[in-house]
Design a protein around this motif. Structure first.
Motif, short mmCIF file in Angstrom:
data_model
loop_
_atom_site.label_atom_id
_atom_site.label_comp_id
_atom_site.label_asym_id
_atom_site.label_seq_id
_atom_site.Cartn_x
_atom_site.Cartn_y
_atom_site.Cartn_z
N THR A 6 -53.74 -23.19 18.12
CA THR A 6 -53.08 -21.95 17.74
C THR A 6 -52.22 -22.16 16.49
OG1 THR A 6 -53.00 -21.20 20.03
CG2 THR A 6 -51.50 -20.12 18.48
N LEU A 7 -51.43 -23.22 16.49
CA LEU A 7 -50.51 -23.51 15.38
C LEU A 7 -50.82 -24.89 14.78
CD1 LEU A 7 -47.18 -22.31 17.04
CD2 LEU A 7 -48.63 -21.04 15.44
N PRO A 8 -50.43 -25.12 13.54
CA PRO A 8 -50.66 -26.42 12.90
C PRO A 8 -49.96 -27.55 13.65
CG PRO A 8 -50.03 -24.76 11.28
CD PRO A 8 -49.81 -24.14 12.62
N ASP A 9 -50.50 -28.74 13.53
CA ASP A 9 -49.92 -29.93 14.13
C ASP A 9 -49.82 -30.99 13.03
OD1 ASP A 9 -49.33 -32.29 15.47
OD2 ASP A 9 -50.57 -31.81 17.20
N LYS A 10 -48.60 -31.25 12.56
CA LYS A 10 -48.40 -32.15 11.43
C LYS A 10 -48.85 -33.57 11.72
CE LYS A 10 -44.54 -29.59 9.37
NZ LYS A 10 -43.12 -29.63 8.95
N ARG A 11 -48.92 -33.94 13.00
CA ARG A 11 -49.36 -35.31 13.34
C ARG A 11 -50.76 -35.58 12.82
NH1 ARG A 11 -49.38 -35.95 19.46
NH2 ARG A 11 -50.27 -33.87 19.24
N ILE A 12 -51.60 -34.56 12.79
CA ILE A 12 -52.98 -34.75 12.37
C ILE A 12 -53.02 -35.22 10.92
CG2 ILE A 12 -55.23 -33.63 12.09
CD1 ILE A 12 -54.34 -31.62 14.25
N ASP A 13 -52.28 -34.53 10.06
CA ASP A 13 -52.24 -34.92 8.64
C ASP A 13 -51.59 -36.29 8.48
OD1 ASP A 13 -52.96 -32.36 6.79
OD2 ASP A 13 -52.04 -31.72 8.67
#
Length: 264
Positions: free
Chosen positions: A202-209
């Protein structure tokens, strides 16, 4: 009539020698190999004998409950997902460490050797697809996926594991899905098997980047669908969730850098 036994050429005390094919001769080769490592890779060898590494190894084994993160059997060692030789600065990063059994570690090591020596590396895209519930995220992915892709969809996993209606969740099962997601991100650092990886949220997850941007190209996509349309779809499906609360969070999220796909 005598039968000649097969032989092989090996080195004993530094001299080429013919021996029986089934004879195991490793002492001299191992000595030469270890000498080379100690001379040429002194820091590398010291690290794996250090107290720092022994403590970190125990920490990771405890974190992974002493289980191999690939097959679920008892773990026997702690492995660097991105080999320490390839990224020395990441050698103590918990996200780059996993517990493995010897069998799974052997398979992983063989794959790494093949990639380095046989040129089998493949290019892989990480696609993060965000959007409101019922915005069409899963439909978008199904339209664009290829024959050899990996898809992570939290709602689909929750539905499959709990048997609950879509968009409803079970707190205990949530912990397992989150654990799977964390393990998946760590493994993707060294993965090049798939054409695409689709992460539906649903929302971005900064951990991925943070974890993957140095290893793969990451595409950011947000499906923009009229909230009224999403809410109507949820009513038709009889999915009862706190839509307004989710919508408020969605409206205040910064989607800078995301490619906008309008869907109704």
């Amino acid at each position: 009539m005598s039968i000649l036994k097969p032989t092989k050429l090996t080195f004993i005390k530094g001299k080429p020698t013919l021996v029986s094919y089934d004879k195991v001769v490793r002492k001299d080769n191992d000595k030469a190999y270890n000498f080379h490592r100690n001379v040429e890779e002194n820091d590398y060898v010291k690290f794996y004998h250090s107290t720092e590494w022994k403590h970190k190894r125990q920490e990771i084994l405890e974190r992974d409950y002493g289980l191999c993160q690939r097959c679920g059997m008892d773990a026997e060692l702690v492995d660097h997902i991105i080999p320490s030789k390839d990224d020395w600065s990441d050698r103590l990063n918990n996200d780059n460490l996993q517990s493995l059994c010897r069998g799974c570690h052997k398979i992983k090591t063989k794959r790494e050797w093949m990639k380095h020596h046989k040129g089998l590396e493949r290019y892989m895209n990480i696609n993060i697809v965000c959007g409101l519930p019922a915005s069409g995220k899963t439909t978008y992915v199904k339209r664009h996926m290829t024959e050899h892709d990996l898809i992570y969809d939290y709602d689909e996993l929750m539905h499959a594991l709990s048997g609950l209606p879509m968009q409803q969740s079970n707190h205990d099962i949530h912990d397992y899905i989150t654990l799977f997601f964390d393990q998946m991100l760590r493994k993707l650092k060294a993965e090049q098997t798939f054409n695409n990886v689709w992460i539906i949220k649903t929302l971005p997850d900064k951990r991925i980047d943070t974890l993957l941007s140095n290893y793969h190209r990451i595409n950011h996509i947000v499906i923009m669908t009229d909230p009224n349309v999403c809410e109507e779809r949820l009513r038709e499906r009889k999915e009862q969730i706190s839509f307004q609360k989710i919508l408020n969070g969605f409206k205040t999220t910064d989607f800078t850098g995301y490619r906008v796909v309008k869907n109704g």
